[in-house]
Design a protein around this motif. Structure first.
Motif, mmCIF file in Angstrom:
data_model
loop_
_atom_site.group_PDB
_atom_site.id
_atom_site.type_symbol
_atom_site.label_atom_id
_atom_site.label_comp_id
_atom_site.label_asym_id
_atom_site.label_seq_id
_atom_site.Cartn_x
_atom_site.Cartn_y
_atom_site.Cartn_z
ATOM 1 N N VAL A 207 0.836 -1.204 0.000
ATOM 2 C CA VAL A 207 0.000 0.000 0.000
ATOM 3 C C VAL A 207 0.869 1.252 0.000
ATOM 4 C CG1 VAL A 207 -1.708 1.337 1.309
ATOM 5 C CG2 VAL A 207 -1.962 -1.140 1.095
ATOM 6 N N ARG A 208 1.909 1.257 0.852
ATOM 7 C CA ARG A 208 2.764 2.437 0.931
ATOM 8 C C ARG A 208 3.493 2.710 -0.384
ATOM 9 N NH1 ARG A 208 4.209 5.163 5.538
ATOM 10 N NH2 ARG A 208 5.184 6.480 3.965
ATOM 11 N N LYS A 209 3.733 1.656 -1.186
ATOM 12 C CA LYS A 209 4.362 1.863 -2.484
ATOM 13 C C LYS A 209 3.471 2.685 -3.423
ATOM 14 C CE LYS A 209 7.468 -2.142 -2.883
ATOM 15 N NZ LYS A 209 8.674 -1.390 -3.261
ATOM 16 N N GLN A 210 2.157 2.643 -3.172
ATOM 17 C CA GLN A 210 1.216 3.371 -4.025
ATOM 18 C C GLN A 210 1.018 4.814 -3.568
ATOM 19 O OE1 GLN A 210 0.379 1.317 -6.552
ATOM 20 N NE2 GLN A 210 1.497 -0.237 -5.386
ATOM 21 N N VAL A 211 1.585 5.167 -2.408
ATOM 22 C CA VAL A 211 1.384 6.507 -1.846
ATOM 23 C C VAL A 211 2.375 7.487 -2.458
ATOM 24 C CG1 VAL A 211 1.467 7.902 0.263
ATOM 25 C CG2 VAL A 211 0.465 5.608 0.318
ATOM 26 N N ALA A 212 1.836 8.557 -3.059
ATOM 27 C CA ALA A 212 2.677 9.565 -3.692
ATOM 28 C C ALA A 212 3.155 10.574 -2.648
ATOM 29 C CB ALA A 212 1.906 10.266 -4.800
ATOM 30 N N ALA A 213 3.980 10.091 -1.711
ATOM 31 C CA ALA A 213 4.541 10.957 -0.666
ATOM 32 C C ALA A 213 5.788 10.288 -0.116
ATOM 33 C CB ALA A 213 3.526 11.190 0.455
ATOM 34 N N ASP A 214 6.712 11.113 0.364
ATOM 35 C CA ASP A 214 7.936 10.569 0.945
ATOM 36 C C ASP A 214 7.633 9.879 2.274
ATOM 37 O OD1 ASP A 214 9.717 11.357 -1.063
ATOM 38 O OD2 ASP A 214 9.794 13.399 -0.274
ATOM 39 N N ALA A 215 8.603 9.087 2.732
ATOM 40 C CA ALA A 215 8.405 8.293 3.946
ATOM 41 C C ALA A 215 8.081 9.164 5.148
ATOM 42 C CB ALA A 215 9.659 7.465 4.225
ATOM 43 N N GLN A 216 8.782 10.316 5.290
ATOM 44 C CA GLN A 216 8.563 11.175 6.451
ATOM 45 C C GLN A 216 7.145 11.716 6.490
ATOM 46 O OE1 GLN A 216 11.120 11.271 4.332
ATOM 47 N NE2 GLN A 216 13.016 11.980 5.292
#
Length: 307
Positions: free
Chosen positions: A174-183
């Motif tokens: 899911v996080r791979k699909q998020v258009a945002a940096d880790a922080q």
């Protein structure tokens, strides 16, 4: 200092940071067990953890100068929806992990995190039609055999191990699909979880069931757990951009190795059959790492040949 030596120094630092975050995660059960011995339950630990993770997560966003990205994400319902899903998945993972390590099932958590990378491979093949080479297929087969032996050893399917692996691997997808940096993603997840966590903590303290105000040592442990939620994730994020994926593949087995020995030393049941289940898992891990190393060598050779 030459550019080459500076790059080598940064890579060594990144390797140390990557190893450090996995060592921290490996010893975190001791902190949860300390809180549990003083009366803290899994949901209280989780709630306090999410609340106290917010300040360091916010600090990392500021240090990375991602305030504008953070505000932009707040105006994107689709990204917020994905982060809400990832927050639910990590909540499931965290509360199950805390419950397991505080009820004498540390070995099951170790098994879960040993098989997580193999679940990632299987998920990539099933969901994204990624091709699995022979080593990946053998590794998954050995992991399946290890799970079967673990089932026979404990008399039931190792649900904790499987759910931990599934929830964390799905969280990663899911996080791979998020258009945002880790922080930025971490801060928004912490804010989502922390709002519910704060409400639960206040209710507990008001009803007399909380432990934050009654014991200074437990209060410090709660705060420390929050810090140790955000800091290793940032260490991992920083190091992952600077060292090869093959190195990350090796480092990620530090945590379950630590928890394996922790479970054995704490006297959890360890029969020969249970030992054999881990032998199959370790052989599977070895095949997985050998395959990753071979692929990285082939890729490096191809790049060198093209150059």
């Amino acid at each position: 200092m030459t550019a080459q030596s500076a790059a080598g120094s940064e890579q060594r630092l990144a390797l140390g940071a990557g190893a450090g975050c996995y060592v921290i995660w490996g010893f975190m059960p001791l902190l949860f067990q300390f809180i549990a011995r003083h009366g803290g339950g899994p949901w209280e630990i989780l709630a306090q953890r999410t609340v106290w993770a917010i300040p360091p997560a916010a600090l990392f966003v500021v240090l990375a100068n991602q305030q504008s990205q953070f505000l932009a994400v707040l105006r994107q319902p689709k990204v917020l929806g994905l982060l809400a899903i990832s927050a639910c998945l990590i909540t499931l993972n965290w509360v199950l992990y805390i419950t397991a390590v505080n009820t004498g099932r540390v070995l099951e958590t170790s098994l879960g995190y040993f098989i997580t990378p193999l679940f990632n491979i299987a998920s990539g093949a099933l969901l994204f039609r990624e091709r699995m080479d022979g080593s990946a297929k053998v590794a998954i087969g050995l992991a399946a055999a290890g799970i079967a032996l673990q089932t026979a050893a404990i008399g039931q399917l190792p649900i904790i191990s499987i759910v931990l692996a599934l929830s964390f691997s799905t969280y990663g997808l899911v996080r791979k699909q998020v258009a945002a940096d880790a922080q930025t993603g971490l801060l928004i997840e912490c804010l989502m979880l922390g709002a519910c966590g704060l409400a639960y903590v206040l209710w507990l303290e008001r009803s007399g069931g909380g432990h934050f105000l009654s014991d200074a040592g437990v209060a410090a442990a709660f705060v420390f757990a929050g810090v140790l939620t955000a800091v290793p994730l940032m260490m991992f994020s920083w190091s992952a951009r600077r060292i090869p994926l093959s190195a990350i593949g090796f480092l990620q087995f530090i945590t379950p190795t630590i928890t394996f020995f922790m479970g054995v030393l704490q006297g959890e049941p360890f029969t020969w059959l249970r030992g054999m289940s881990f032998v199959f898992i370790w052989i599977g891990v070895g095949v997985f790492l050998w395959g990753a190393w071979r692929r990285s060598r082939l890729a490096a050779a191809a790049v060198q040949s093209a150059a």
